[in-house]
Design an enzyme around this catalytic site. Structure first.
Site, PDB file in Angstrom:
ATOM      1  N   LYS A  25       0.817  -1.214   0.000  1.00 36.11           N
ATOM      2  CA  LYS A  25       0.000   0.000   0.000  1.00 36.11           C
ATOM      3  C   LYS A  25       0.854   1.268   0.000  1.00 36.11           C
ATOM      4  CE  LYS A  25      -3.947  -2.204   0.685  1.00 36.11           C
ATOM      5  NZ  LYS A  25      -5.374  -2.123   0.646  1.00 36.11           N
ATOM      6  N   ASN A  55      -5.426   3.328  -0.264  1.00 36.32           N
ATOM      7  CA  ASN A  55      -5.770   2.000  -0.752  1.00 36.32           C
ATOM      8  C   ASN A  55      -5.157   1.760  -2.138  1.00 36.32           C
ATOM      9  OD1 ASN A  55      -6.975  -0.501  -0.799  1.00 36.32           O
ATOM     10  ND2 ASN A  55      -8.948   0.260  -1.509  1.00 36.32           N
ATOM     11  N   GLY A  69     -13.541 -17.651   3.573  1.00 37.55           N
ATOM     12  CA  GLY A  69     -14.886 -17.120   3.313  1.00 37.55           C
ATOM     13  C   GLY A  69     -15.338 -17.293   1.891  1.00 37.55           C
ATOM     14  N   SER A  70     -14.603 -16.678   0.951  1.00 36.70           N
ATOM     15  CA  SER A  70     -15.087 -16.732  -0.425  1.00 36.70           C
ATOM     16  C   SER A  70     -14.599 -18.000  -1.128  1.00 36.70           C
ATOM     17  CB  SER A  70     -14.610 -15.499  -1.189  1.00 36.70           C
ATOM     18  OG  SER A  70     -13.214 -15.409  -1.173  1.00 36.70           O
ATOM     19  N   GLU A  82     -19.737 -16.759  -0.193  1.00 37.43           N
ATOM     20  CA  GLU A  82     -19.878 -15.344  -0.602  1.00 37.43           C
ATOM     21  C   GLU A  82     -20.212 -15.112  -2.083  1.00 37.43           C
ATOM     22  OE1 GLU A  82     -16.579 -12.922   0.882  1.00 37.43           O
ATOM     23  OE2 GLU A  82     -16.291 -14.246   2.596  1.00 37.43           O
ATOM     24  N   CYS A  91      -9.431  -1.588 -10.561  1.00 42.63           N
ATOM     25  CA  CYS A  91     -10.065  -0.364 -10.077  1.00 42.63           C
ATOM     26  C   CYS A  91     -11.149  -0.719  -9.075  1.00 42.63           C
ATOM     27  CB  CYS A  91     -10.694   0.396 -11.236  1.00 42.63           C
ATOM     28  SG  CYS A  91      -9.501   0.838 -12.490  1.00 42.63           S
ATOM     29  N   ASP A 113     -14.099  -9.841   9.243  1.00 41.81           N
ATOM     30  CA  ASP A 113     -12.814  -9.611   8.576  1.00 41.81           C
ATOM     31  C   ASP A 113     -12.312  -8.189   8.806  1.00 41.81           C
ATOM     32  OD1 ASP A 113     -12.714 -12.136   7.345  1.00 41.81           O
ATOM     33  OD2 ASP A 113     -13.965 -11.456   5.679  1.00 41.81           O
ATOM     34  N   HIS A 129      -2.508 -16.752  -3.562  1.00 44.57           N
ATOM     35  CA  HIS A 129      -2.319 -15.757  -4.619  1.00 44.57           C
ATOM     36  C   HIS A 129      -1.658 -16.329  -5.854  1.00 44.57           C
ATOM     37  CE1 HIS A 129      -2.992 -13.576  -0.896  1.00 44.57           C
ATOM     38  NE2 HIS A 129      -3.677 -12.763  -1.675  1.00 44.57           N
TER      39      HIS A 129
HETATM   40  N1  GLN Z   1     -13.909 -13.211   3.723  1.00 44.23           N
HETATM   41  C1  GLN Z   1     -13.217 -12.561   2.657  1.00 44.23           C
HETATM   42  C2  GLN Z   1     -12.959 -13.546   1.521  1.00 44.23           C
HETATM   43  O1  GLN Z   1     -12.746 -14.675   1.780  1.00 44.23           O
HETATM   44  C3  GLN Z   1     -11.892 -11.992   3.132  1.00 44.23           C
HETATM   45  C4  GLN Z   1     -11.211 -11.239   2.030  1.00 44.23           C
HETATM   46  C5  GLN Z   1      -9.920 -10.594   2.404  1.00 44.23           C
HETATM   47  O2  GLN Z   1      -9.131 -11.110   3.131  1.00 44.23           O
HETATM   48  N2  GLN Z   1      -9.658  -9.457   1.889  1.00 44.23           N
HETATM   49  O3  GLN Z   1     -12.919 -13.184   0.367  1.00 44.23           O
END
Ligand code: GLN
Ligand code: ZN
Length: 758
Positions: A116, A121, A439-440, A491, A523, A606, A701
């Site tokens: 960052k 951001n 989560g996602s 999610e 973006c 989160d 990642h």
């Molecule tokens: N709960 C979110 C996800 O799993 C957390 C995202 C994040 O860490 N930025 O996407």
């Protein structure tokens, strides 16, 4: 030497570059996909730059920044300028492809790390410098953009990142023996001197050298180095007048050092920290151009012109001459309000995006030059809008305020962690080393299609809900099949973890085209927090309880924390951020309580942005950490001791905020550290942290599927730092950017590794 120069009166420090309709993003991605040629991309970029230059010039700016355009990132551009790309990309012959390889990697080359930019951001690419780095000047891009502007007759001011900021933000390679990276400024000075000469030869009257790092805490030696550096740069035989630009905070003790050099101009940020008295205390400014950032470059509120004019009036006596400017580059705000058709009329009149800020700068400059009378109708319009804003009932919800006032200290306290652990163990019956995800799950094509169809009105809410439920059912079935212990709903219904909540909370507004570059071609459209926050209805309960209805295993409710919601929004400027945080926290708290009432036993809140908002100066950090931790605790302390609270942190180096992580008092923290997980675990232990922790056991990642052996090794390493009773097993972040096949394979290996270790 002194340089003959004419001071200017109106400017901005930098410009957005993705294009008002994200034209550059589209073209760049097309280039990456092989659909268009490099020349096509250059044409799109050139047209965007030209339009911007013309706009600024015709708005009346008498100095226009040039060179803040970038195909990806300005720090990467500076690395190119100084010949500091890492050797691993050197073999790529094509300039553009080498540049993009450094930015985003290739099959065989790791990209630069991304982090960052100060407390924004925006993410920049971290240059890597090691003993083998041989700096060399490559000014072609900047010179070409300068030529382009001069052809249009624009009074161009080339902009570069300064040597101190470049080195302070770079990463010295691990194997570098001794010596601070900042020592290498001696190697950079001749390059900058060379550059200054070329810019002067190309006709630049002024050059802007950005040194935002001067608003962070610097040692006395570092400040002395700043002074020496600018004395040497100013000694260049042929050069434009030098404007050193600082932003994002007060320049503090570095201001006097900088003013004690022959540079002709200094830009200060009067929106986030610099003050008239600081300026008055530095007599050397009386001979310089002061570029006063009085129009907020990173938030979206209409400028209080009366106040700005008063500030400018006070500054006038203290500086040699005065120019009006944005407080920082306009990179951080959307292009303009004209594209917004859905904002309510009042809210709209309180806002100022890029195009409006350019006008505000111009109006203020006219006010200074020709007197306040000459801009009277502008002043009146601003005054009226601000008055209407202050009176708007949406800014003062007595119910919300009364609830917050009534909260006592118990509202941020839960029973002891040990007691909670016992009760939760009885309720949840989890095995040792419980497995879960963040989560996602992958945002599949079906999800994107459904969202697009809903947006275009091709399907209705009911049909959308059915499709999302089908996705949830798939994800739950997958997790059952994998044998995970704590499940999530995946999610699918969330476009973005902040926008999703902002859309459902009172007090937030969304834009249609308010895109802001986050990094490269990515973006975001930050919501605008303009009023008091209230939650008209439950936001997630329907989705989570549906997921829970499909399985006997516990499903985690999934919420975004107050700090992250604020960090990724444009926030109110009419009350302290901590007050806004409490309002958001209260809404999230209500949601946790509703989830609990619906039978959900685990709720994750989160806070990936906790570190991001940390103030740049150490002196301001304790107050921030106090309100941010308390906001999280307010959000999560409304539930019973039997309800397990999780949190997730990522993207950052957590060393500086390790006590705050312990202070969150979440029953379980999953954490992705930028460097090594072992380091975080050791730091957490040292801070006396004794709650559940899930150091991500593999990196999501990358598309690579980690082997069972690898994950096993990672788990065994974690077990050296954390006893098994406290250790959780999870990937290091959400899975939404990955494909289903690789996610399935990776999680299968993760579960197999846990079985082996158990
Ligand atoms: N709960 C979110 C996800 O799993 C957390 C995202 C994040 O860490 N930025 O996407
Ligand atoms: Zn994450």
């Amino acid at each position: 030497m002194t340089v003959s120069h004419t001071p200017f009166t109106a400017t901005v420090l930098g410009l957005p570059r993705v294009g008002p309709r994200r034209e550059l993003k589209r073209a760049t991605e097309s280039y990456w996909a092989g659909r268009i040629a490099a020349d096509d991309l250059h044409v799109v970029a050139r047209d965007l730059r030209r339009a911007q230059l013309t706009e600024l010039h015709s708005a009346g700016m008498d100095s226009v920044p040039v060179g803040t355009f970038s195909y990806y990132d300005q720090m990467l551009d500076t690395a190119v300028l100084l010949g500091a790309l890492p050797p691993r990309v050197a073999g790529i012959a094509d300039d553009l492809d080498r540049y993009f390889a450094a930015a985003r990697g290739t099959d065989s080359v790791e990209p630069l790390e991304m982090t960052k930019w100060f407390d924004t951001n925006y993410h920049y690419l971290v240059p890597e410098i090691d003993a083998d780095t041989v700096f060399a000047l490559h000014p072609q891009k900047l010179l070409a953009e300068l030529d382009e502007a001069r052809e249009l007759g624009v009074p161009a001011r080339p902009v570069v990142i300064g040597p101190i900021t470049f080195l302070k933000l770079a990463k010295a390679a691990a194997d570098q023996s001794g010596g601070e990276v900042l020592d290498r400024v001696a190697e950079l000075i001749p390059l900058y001197v060379d550059l200054l000469g070329r810019l002067a030869a190309a006709g630049a009257q002024w050059v802007q050298i950005d040194e935002p790092v001067l608003v962070t805490d610097l040692s006395e030696q570092e400040i002395a180095l700043v002074r020496r550096t600018y004395i040497e740069l100013a000694a260049a035989a042929d050069r434009p007048a030098i404007l050193v630009a600082t932003y994002f905070g007060s320049t503090g003790p570095a201001l006097a050092a900088l003013a004690d050099t022959p540079v002709e101009g200094i830009a200060l940020d009067f929106v986030s920290g610099s003050t008239v008295s600081e300026v008055a205390a530095v007599p050397a400014l009386a001979s310089k151009l002061l570029v006063a950032g009085v129009v907020d470059g990173r938030n979206v509120w209409r400028t209080d012109l009366d106040r700005a004019l008063a500030t400018l009036g006070e500054l006038r006596g203290a500086a040699g001459s005065l120019a009006v400017s944005s407080s920082c580059s306009l990179l951080h705000v959307p292009y303009g309000l004209a594209a917004e058709t859905a904002l309510d009329e009042h809210l709209r009149s309180w806002l100022s995006f890029g195009a409006e800020k350019i006008v505000e700068v111009q109006v203020l400059a006219a006010g200074i030059g020709k007197g306040a009378d000459s801009i009277e109708y502008r002043l009146t319009a601003a005054r009226n809008a601000l008055a209407v804003r202050a009176q708007d009932p949406r800014l003062h919800d007595p119910k919300v305020r009364a609830r917050l006032d009534a909260l006592g200290p118990e509202s941020i306290r839960r029973a002891s962690a040990a007691h909670r652990r016992e009760l939760q163990a009885e309720r949840l019956h989890l095995p040792t080393l419980p497995t879960t995800t963040i989560g996602s799950y992958p945002q599949t094509a079906a999800i994107r299609l459904a969202r697009a169809a809903l947006g275009k009105g091709e399907i209705d809410q009911a049909e959308y809900r059915e499709r999302m439920r089908a996705e949830i059912a798939d994800v739950v079935a997958l997790q059952e099949d994998l044998g995970l212990d704590v499940l999530v709903h995946g999610e699918p219904e969330r476009n973005d973890m902040v926008q999703y909540f902002a859309e459902q909370l009172d007090g937030f507004a969304a834009t249609e085209h308010g895109w802001v570059q986050s990094y490269g071609t990515r973006c975001v459209r930050p919501p605008i927090l303009f009023g008091d926050v209230a939650r008209p209805a439950a936001m997630t309960v329907d989705w989570i309880t549906y997921a829970q209805s499909l399985t006997k295993k516990p499903v985690k409710g999934m919420l975004t924390g107050p700090v992250t919601i604020l960090a990724w929004s444009f926030v109110r400027d009419d009350q302290p951020l901590g007050d806004s945080a409490r309002q958001v926290a209260l809404a999230i708290r209500d949601e946790t309580v509703d989830l609990q009432a619906a039978g959900i036993g685990i709720v994750q809140v989160d806070e990936p942005a906790l570190r991001e908002l940390l103030p740049l100066r150490a002196a301001d950090q304790p107050a921030y950490l106090e309100w941010s931790v308390n906001a999280f605790r307010l959000a999560t302390s409304g539930v019973a001791d039997t309800t397990q609270i999780h949190t997730h942190l990522c993207y950052s180096e957590f060393g500086e905020v390790i006590d705050a992580i312990a202070g969150l008092d979440a029953d379980v923290t999953s954490i992705k550290a930028a460097r090594s997980h072992m380091e975080v675990l050791d730091d957490l232990n040292a801070a006396g942290f004794d709650l559940g922790v899930g150091p991500g056991v593999y990196d999501i990642h990358s598309p690579r599927v980690p082997s069972v052996e690898e994950i096993t090794a990672s788990l065994r390493a974690a077990l050296k730092a954390v006893p098994a009773e406290r250790l959780w097993v999870n990937p290091d972040c959400g899975l939404k950017t990955r494909g289903t096949a690789e996610v399935t394979a990776s999680l299968r290996n993760m579960v197999a590794a846990v079985k082996a270790v158990r």
